[in-house]
Enzyme design. Structure first.
Site, PDB file in Angstrom:
ATOM      1  CB  SER A 138      -0.908   0.022   1.359  1.00 50.29           C
ATOM      2  OG  SER A 138      -0.203   0.394   2.250  1.00 50.29           O
ATOM      3  NE  ARG A 154      15.414 -11.937   2.754  1.00 51.45           N
ATOM      4  CZ  ARG A 154      15.770 -12.728   3.488  1.00 51.45           C
ATOM      5  NH1 ARG A 154      15.378 -13.732   4.268  1.00 51.45           N
ATOM      6  NH2 ARG A 154      16.760 -13.623   3.947  1.00 51.45           N
ATOM      7  CG  LEU A 189      18.243  -4.575   4.136  1.00 46.39           C
ATOM      8  CD1 LEU A 189      18.075  -2.328   3.735  1.00 46.39           C
ATOM      9  CD2 LEU A 189      17.884  -5.074   2.307  1.00 46.39           C
ATOM     10  CG  HIS A 211       9.643   2.215  11.655  1.00 49.28           C
ATOM     11  ND1 HIS A 211      10.393   0.459  11.648  1.00 49.28           N
ATOM     12  CD2 HIS A 211       9.676   1.788  12.983  1.00 49.28           C
ATOM     13  CE1 HIS A 211       9.798  -0.351  12.965  1.00 49.28           C
ATOM     14  NE2 HIS A 211       9.666   1.405  13.741  1.00 49.28           N
ATOM     15  CG  ASP A 228      13.305  -0.488  11.934  1.00 50.24           C
ATOM     16  OD1 ASP A 228      13.611  -0.453  10.490  1.00 50.24           O
ATOM     17  OD2 ASP A 228      12.996  -1.336  12.743  1.00 50.24           O
ATOM     18  CD  GLU A 246       2.948   2.588   7.663  1.00 49.96           C
ATOM     19  OE1 GLU A 246       3.832   2.575   6.709  1.00 49.96           O
ATOM     20  OE2 GLU A 246       2.566   2.429   8.902  1.00 49.96           O
TER      21      GLU A 246
HETATM   22  C1  GRF Z   1       3.780  -0.220   6.801  1.00 52.25           C
HETATM   23  O1  GRF Z   1       3.752  -0.470   7.307  1.00 52.25           O
HETATM   24  C2  GRF Z   1       5.372  -0.188   6.776  1.00 52.25           C
HETATM   25  O2  GRF Z   1       5.581   0.774   7.371  1.00 52.25           O
HETATM   26  C3  GRF Z   1       6.123  -1.210   7.553  1.00 52.25           C
HETATM   27  O3  GRF Z   1       5.226  -2.474   6.617  1.00 52.25           O
HETATM   28  C4  GRF Z   1       3.744  -2.111   6.608  1.00 52.25           C
HETATM   29  C5  GRF Z   1       3.506  -2.030   4.626  1.00 52.25           C
HETATM   30  O4  GRF Z   1       3.027  -2.454   4.557  1.00 52.25           O
HETATM   31  N1  GRF Z   1       7.976  -1.442   6.942  1.00 52.25           N
HETATM   32  P1  GRF Z   1       2.630  -2.150   2.913  1.00 52.25           P
HETATM   33  O5  GRF Z   1       2.826  -3.258   2.068  1.00 52.25           O
HETATM   34  O6  GRF Z   1       3.389  -0.364   2.274  1.00 52.25           O
HETATM   35  O7  GRF Z   1       1.232  -1.712   2.311  1.00 52.25           O
END
Ligand code: GRF
Length: 207
Positions: free
Chosen positions: A17, A96, A98, A114, A150, A179
């Site tokens: 997403s 994954r 890294l 994140h 992170d 996000e």
């Molecule tokens: C999101 O919450 C992102 O912050 C985290 O993994 C999730 C991925 O969701 N790293 P999507 O695949 O972007 O819907």
């Protein structure tokens, strides 16, 4: 005035997403990036199908083909990125860990989103942990990718309230909505040094 579009890759592992929000932003003529490649470590990542339907090059390099050799997998990814002319990489739900090989190769040119207000709650299960900790404000962070998970310098954050009767799913959905707003803004900021200047603000106070 035509804007210079930096060719980016989006790396995903699942539904994608955040990838969608980046694809939509890149489709705008005045957005300073274009999607050169979507890459996944899983062939069945739902996001790949969406990207292909959007007319993008979307491929998988399954990590299972490389066994325990993470670096060999990353070398294959790095080669594909270069071959596609990618200049900047956005991790978007790329699940994954890294190695320093990839983080060094793309130092300063790789960012991640994140689902917490870093440095709080690095790692997984961030929404559960936020509820357990009893924080009243939670959110998401876009940051540079470095060798420490992170831990890279923060580019931007979005905050949401934690409501008293929140479930994990409700909180996750509230964060995810932000996000999708934050990631394109942070990418634009890093590519052009023109983020939204924050000169006026309202504090988010939750009691
Ligand atoms: C999101 O919450 C992102 O912050 C985290 O993994 C999730 C991925 O969701 N790293 P999507 O695949 O972007 O819907």
């Amino acid at each position: 005035m035509t804007v210079h579009k930096t060719p980016i890759a989006i790396l995903i592992s699942g539904r994608g997403s955040n990838m969608r929000s980046l694809i939509e932003a890149c489709a705008q003529p005045d957005f300073p990036a274009s999607v050169a490649l979507v890459l996944s470590n899983k062939e069945d990542a739902a996001g790949l199908e969406y990207a292909r339907e959007a007319g993008l090059r979307a491929e998988a390099i399954p990590h299972r083909l490389f066994g325990k050799d993470r670096e060999a997998h990353e070398r294959a990814i790095d080669a594909r990125l270069k071959e596609a002319g990618v200049e900047f990489v956005c991790l978007a739900g790329y699940m994954r860990l890294l190695t320093p090989f990839l983080t060094d190769a793309w130092k300063g040119r790789m960012i991640n989103i994140h689902p917490s207000l870093l440095p709080l709650f690095p790692g997984t299960h961030t929404h559960e942990r936020a509820l357990e900790a009893g924080v009243r404000i939670h959110g998401c962070t876009v940051h540079h990718v470095t060798a420490g998970m992170d831990e890279g310098p923060i580019i931007g954050q979005a905050a949401v309230p934690v409501l008293s009767d929140d479930t994990v799913d409700e909180l996750a959905a509230r964060v995810l909505e932000q996000e999708h707003v934050l990631y394109p803004m942070a990418l634009k900021k890093i590519l052009t040094d023109e983020g939204l200047p924050i000169r006026a603000y309202k504090a988010l106070i939750v009691t």
